[in-house]
Design a protein around this motif. Structure first.
Motif, PDB file in Angstrom:
ATOM      1  N   ASP A   1     -13.075  19.979   6.866  1.00 48.33           N
ATOM      2  CA  ASP A   1     -12.188  20.005   5.694  1.00 48.33           C
ATOM      3  C   ASP A   1     -10.722  19.956   6.085  1.00 48.33           C
ATOM      4  O   ASP A   1      -9.930  19.218   5.481  1.00 48.33           O
ATOM      5  CB  ASP A   1     -12.465  21.251   4.851  1.00 48.33           C
ATOM      6  N   TRP A   2     -10.335  20.732   7.081  1.00 45.28           N
ATOM      7  CA  TRP A   2      -8.917  20.750   7.472  1.00 45.28           C
ATOM      8  C   TRP A   2      -8.481  19.361   7.926  1.00 45.28           C
ATOM      9  O   TRP A   2      -7.415  18.874   7.536  1.00 45.28           O
ATOM     10  CB  TRP A   2      -8.662  21.764   8.590  1.00 45.28           C
TER      11      TRP A   2
ATOM     12  N   ALA B   1      -5.680  16.827   6.317  1.00 52.64           N
ATOM     13  CA  ALA B   1      -4.578  16.423   7.202  1.00 52.64           C
ATOM     14  C   ALA B   1      -4.513  14.908   7.314  1.00 52.64           C
ATOM     15  O   ALA B   1      -3.427  14.306   7.284  1.00 52.64           O
ATOM     16  CB  ALA B   1      -4.762  17.064   8.576  1.00 52.64           C
ATOM     17  N   ASN B   2      -5.685  14.265   7.445  1.00 52.83           N
ATOM     18  CA  ASN B   2      -5.730  12.802   7.500  1.00 52.83           C
ATOM     19  C   ASN B   2      -5.150  12.177   6.238  1.00 52.83           C
ATOM     20  O   ASN B   2      -4.427  11.172   6.306  1.00 52.83           O
ATOM     21  CB  ASN B   2      -7.179  12.331   7.680  1.00 52.83           C
ATOM     22  N   LEU B   3      -5.479  12.758   5.087  1.00 49.70           N
ATOM     23  CA  LEU B   3      -4.989  12.195   3.831  1.00 49.70           C
ATOM     24  C   LEU B   3      -3.469  12.321   3.741  1.00 49.70           C
ATOM     25  O   LEU B   3      -2.779  11.369   3.358  1.00 49.70           O
ATOM     26  CB  LEU B   3      -5.656  12.905   2.645  1.00 49.70           C
ATOM     27  N   ARG B   4      -2.935  13.484   4.109  1.00 48.66           N
ATOM     28  CA  ARG B   4      -1.469  13.649   4.104  1.00 48.66           C
ATOM     29  C   ARG B   4      -0.823  12.688   5.099  1.00 48.66           C
ATOM     30  O   ARG B   4       0.236  12.107   4.833  1.00 48.66           O
ATOM     31  CB  ARG B   4      -1.098  15.089   4.445  1.00 48.66           C
TER      32      ARG B   4
ATOM     33  N   GLN C   1      -6.802  25.089  -5.909  1.00 51.93           N
ATOM     34  CA  GLN C   1      -7.056  25.321  -4.487  1.00 51.93           C
ATOM     35  C   GLN C   1      -5.851  24.863  -3.668  1.00 51.93           C
ATOM     36  O   GLN C   1      -5.295  23.788  -3.907  1.00 51.93           O
ATOM     37  CB  GLN C   1      -8.312  24.565  -4.056  1.00 51.93           C
ATOM     38  N   ASP C   2      -5.469  25.678  -2.682  1.00 54.18           N
ATOM     39  CA  ASP C   2      -4.255  25.412  -1.903  1.00 54.18           C
ATOM     40  C   ASP C   2      -4.290  24.055  -1.217  1.00 54.18           C
ATOM     41  O   ASP C   2      -3.270  23.359  -1.151  1.00 54.18           O
ATOM     42  CB  ASP C   2      -4.056  26.512  -0.859  1.00 54.18           C
ATOM     43  N   SER C   3      -5.452  23.661  -0.701  1.00 60.21           N
ATOM     44  CA  SER C   3      -5.531  22.397   0.038  1.00 60.21           C
ATOM     45  C   SER C   3      -5.233  21.207  -0.863  1.00 60.21           C
ATOM     46  O   SER C   3      -4.547  20.259  -0.457  1.00 60.21           O
ATOM     47  CB  SER C   3      -6.913  22.247   0.684  1.00 60.21           C
TER      48      SER C   3
ATOM     49  N   TYR D   1     -12.538  14.731  -4.700  1.00 64.32           N
ATOM     50  CA  TYR D   1     -13.758  14.517  -3.925  1.00 64.32           C
ATOM     51  C   TYR D   1     -14.553  13.346  -4.491  1.00 64.32           C
ATOM     52  O   TYR D   1     -15.161  12.570  -3.758  1.00 64.32           O
ATOM     53  CB  TYR D   1     -14.637  15.778  -3.964  1.00 64.32           C
ATOM     54  N   ALA D   2     -14.569  13.251  -5.822  1.00 67.74           N
ATOM     55  CA  ALA D   2     -15.402  12.259  -6.499  1.00 67.74           C
ATOM     56  C   ALA D   2     -14.657  10.946  -6.664  1.00 67.74           C
ATOM     57  O   ALA D   2     -13.427  10.900  -6.734  1.00 67.74           O
ATOM     58  CB  ALA D   2     -15.827  12.789  -7.864  1.00 67.74           C
ATOM     59  N   GLU D   3     -15.436   9.852  -6.766  1.00 67.13           N
ATOM     60  CA  GLU D   3     -14.855   8.568  -7.155  1.00 67.13           C
ATOM     61  C   GLU D   3     -14.316   8.666  -8.579  1.00 67.13           C
ATOM     62  O   GLU D   3     -14.710   9.534  -9.356  1.00 67.13           O
ATOM     63  CB  GLU D   3     -15.914   7.462  -7.098  1.00 67.13           C
ATOM     64  N   TRP D   4     -13.435   7.721  -8.914  1.00 65.72           N
ATOM     65  CA  TRP D   4     -12.907   7.669 -10.276  1.00 65.72           C
ATOM     66  C   TRP D   4     -13.999   7.243 -11.247  1.00 65.72           C
ATOM     67  O   TRP D   4     -14.784   6.336 -10.970  1.00 65.72           O
ATOM     68  CB  TRP D   4     -11.732   6.683 -10.337  1.00 65.72           C
TER      69      TRP D   4
END
Length: 635
Positions: free
Chosen positions: A454-455, A459-462, A502-504, A486-489
């Motif tokens: 998850d971390w 991090a990859n997305l940011r 959620q903080d993340s 998490y889900a597709e549109w």
């Protein structure tokens, strides 16, 4: 009982000449339903193009849908236009054109191609309407040329109005007026410069997302009436935000009330199925070689800029228009007169479109969704180009997403995937798109593509967003990207707003907001975003560490940023980068900051030493955070 339709016309001989030559770009002022007073009587003037019709009549509320009451008069000039004035018809009346074809006597009931308002689907009638509205956006319009300029920040929030946010109590989408409050304030809060709506023109089928249009001149009635849509646009302009509309001149559906076989003939679509039918989308293709059709389409583009104060048009599926063999096998297409695969009629149409738009409206942009290497898409027609202001950078999108889904341990073998875009990024005025198309049909959400725990995924997305915002070019993100969904549109449900608890996920939103602010505040990121003067590699070949570094430069020599991207979870200490001048490095953005959910590996002010490195006269040693982008300002 058959009633007298009074002879009346809004067309002059000059109008007819322009229409038939494909050069009339204000047809919405002539065709359709217009509230007028004629010889002291209030009523509606109706007109429609149906050259293969034997008889055209108007049926509607004003005659109880009686097929015999109001036959229109055909013009004497062989233009194929049927018209007339009906006393007593009024605003709000529903109507259609009843057409008896000359071919085989087929009877068709068609919606008005120029209707200003349509019934809520699945109902299909047109509605007599007018577009009176007192705009309050004079201040924005006076500075729009600056807001939309190519040397200014251009970050776009792409929105599907039906699924951005729902009224949970009533289980419905928000109205235009509700969005004028909630959506406008949200886009402002996120610091985007522009919003882009997926097609808002009337469409019959929700799962098409609006890309199969039947009401080209009518904002969809799903969320309110035309004036309420204008209020939404006004609210965006009051907030200083430009509005882009997706526009679809590439194809249209076969729905019985729509444009297909409008008068029993192939009127709007090309008669040859090799040029007139999209096999992929099961839809019809406009006949770009027919002058009256060109006038219809360009008038439609002009209409939204003129009547609705739209600031830009993103033109959908341009590649499908440019090539005769688009998505076709050998034998399913015919070469053009020069023996090539280009659709010469469509290319001519696109050039006429962009020439008219840019000559008639100050400070607007047209943007091509075009996925091939067709040359000079975003170069002026006068310089041999297609005339668009910008073009989506589909290659960058594909390579970036392919690279980021790889485990960091393997990225060293794919360094070229993340650097290749810089070999062609200045050949066009590119928009970097992470659009709705990338989060549907099993492709996974952007977060869902990221490897690791998850971390690492967050991090990859940011990191990806930060790389995007420091890469040359304008930016586009589809709604929900800022939530780390998490889900597709899903077009039928709201975004997952609860994730922000959620903080993340909140960290993703905070990082994107700050990236928009960084983009706006640092001229080095936008002054030369479409020019090679704005970019210089520091290092693109450190594949062992999976690190790239580069300079972004503004028009002033004082505006220089150094960007370092680390595509692995390893912290790199005492990492040297070459720099062009003495001074200090001040860290102004770090996607690993704890406020974004990162690990907090940051840099204090760093002195630049006179020690050559990376082919540059000076250098500095920095700490490179894990799976992160760090941006320094040279001071």
């Amino acid at each position: 009982m058959k009633q007298e339709v009074q002879v009346y016309s809004l067309f002059t001989e000059f109008d007819i000449s322009l229409f038939r030559s494909g050069k009339h770009y204000r047809l919405y002022e002539k065709f359709g339903a217009h509230l007028i007073t004629h010889e002291g009587q209030d009523g509606v003037y109706f007109s429609v193009w149906a050259p293969s019709a034997k008889l055209v009549s108007v049926i509607g509320d004003f005659n109880y849908w009686n097929i015999d009451d109001h036959p229109l008069n055909v013009r004497w000039d062989e233009s194929g236009i049927w018209e007339g004035f009906i006393p007593g018809a009024k605003k709000g009346d529903k109507y259609k054109f009843r057409i008896v074809s000359n071919y085989n006597g087929e009877i068709l009931e068609k919606a008005d191609p120029y209707a200003l308002r349509c019934e809520h689907p699945p109902n299909t009638a047109s509605i007599v309407w007018e577009l009176g509205y007192k705009w309050k956006d004079k201040k924005f319009m006076s500075r729009r040329e600056e807001v939309n300029a190519l040397d200014k920040p251009y970050s776009v929030y792409e929105v599907h109005l039906g699924s951005w946010r729902k009224n949970t109590l009533e289980n419905r989408s928000l109205t235009y007026l509700e969005m004028a409050d909630e959506l406008v304030s949200y886009v402002k809060e996120m610091e985007f410069t522009h919003v882009e709506f997926m097609p808002i023109m009337e469409f019959p089928y929700d799962p098409s997302w609006g890309y199969q249009l039947t009401g080209y001149f009518a904002p969809t009635s799903r969320f309110g009436d035309p004036q309420e849509f204008m209020q939404l646009l006004d609210a965006f302009h009051k907030a200083g935000i430009g509005v882009i509309l997706d526009w679809v001149p590439s194809h249209f559906p076969e729905d019985k009330h729509g444009l297909g076989k409008f008068d029993g003939s192939h009127l709007y679509e090309h008669p040859d199925p090799r040029k007139g039918y999209h096999q992929d989308w099961k839809s019809l293709i406009f006949n770009y070689g027919r002058n009256e059709v060109r006038s219809f389409l360009i008038s439609n583009a002009v209409f939204w800029l003129d009547k609705y104060h739209i600031d830009g048009l993103r033109v959908d599926a341009v590649a499908s228009m440019l090539y005769l063999d688009y998505s076709r096998e050998d034998g399913e297409w015919e070469p053009n007169a020069e023996g090539g695969r280009e659709n010469l009629d469509a290319i001519s149409f696109i050039k006429d479109l962009n020439t008219e738009v840019y000559s008639s409206f100050q400070g607007v942009q047209t943007i091509a969704e075009e996925s091939t290497s067709f040359p000079k898409v975003s170069r002026p027609v006068s310089h041999g180009g297609l005339g668009f202001g910008m073009k989506w950078m589909m290659g960058w999108m594909h390579d970036t997403l392919e690279y980021f889904k790889k485990d960091p341990i393997h990225r060293r073998y794919h360094q070229n995937d993340i650097t290749f875009s810089m070999t062609y990024t200045f050949t066009e005025n590119f928009v970097l798109p992470l659009s709705h198309d990338e989060v549907v049909y099993g492709k996974k959400s952007l977060l869902g593509r990221m490897p690791g725990d998850d971390w690492q995924r967050f991090a990859n997305l940011r990191l990806m967003y930060s790389y995007m915002y420091t890469h040359p070019g304008a930016k586009l993100l589809f709604m929900g990207a800022e939530l780390g969904q998490y889900a597709e549109w899903n077009y039928n449900t709201s975004l997952d707003w609860h994730l922000l608890e959620q903080d993340s996920h909140y960290g993703i939103k905070k990082a994107l907001t700050d990236l928009n602010i960084l983009y706006k505040k640092q001229p080095a990121l936008y002054d030369n975003q479409f020019s090679e003067e704005g970019f210089e590699w520091i290092s693109f070949d450190d594949n062992q560490n999976s690190v790239i570094s580069y300079l972004r430069k503004g028009t002033s020599e004082k505006e220089i940023l150094a960007v370092v991207c680390n595509f692995t979870p390893t912290v790199l200490k005492e990492y040297s980068i070459g720099l062009p001048k003495k001074g200090k490095l001040k860290e102004i953005f770090n996607s690993d900051d704890t406020k974004y959910g990162g690990s907090g590996v940051t840099n204090e002010a760093i002195k630049i030493e006179k020690e050559a490195f990376h082919g540059k006269e000076f250098s500095a040693k920095i700490t490179v955070p894990p799976l992160a982008t760090v941006v320094f300002k040279l001071t």
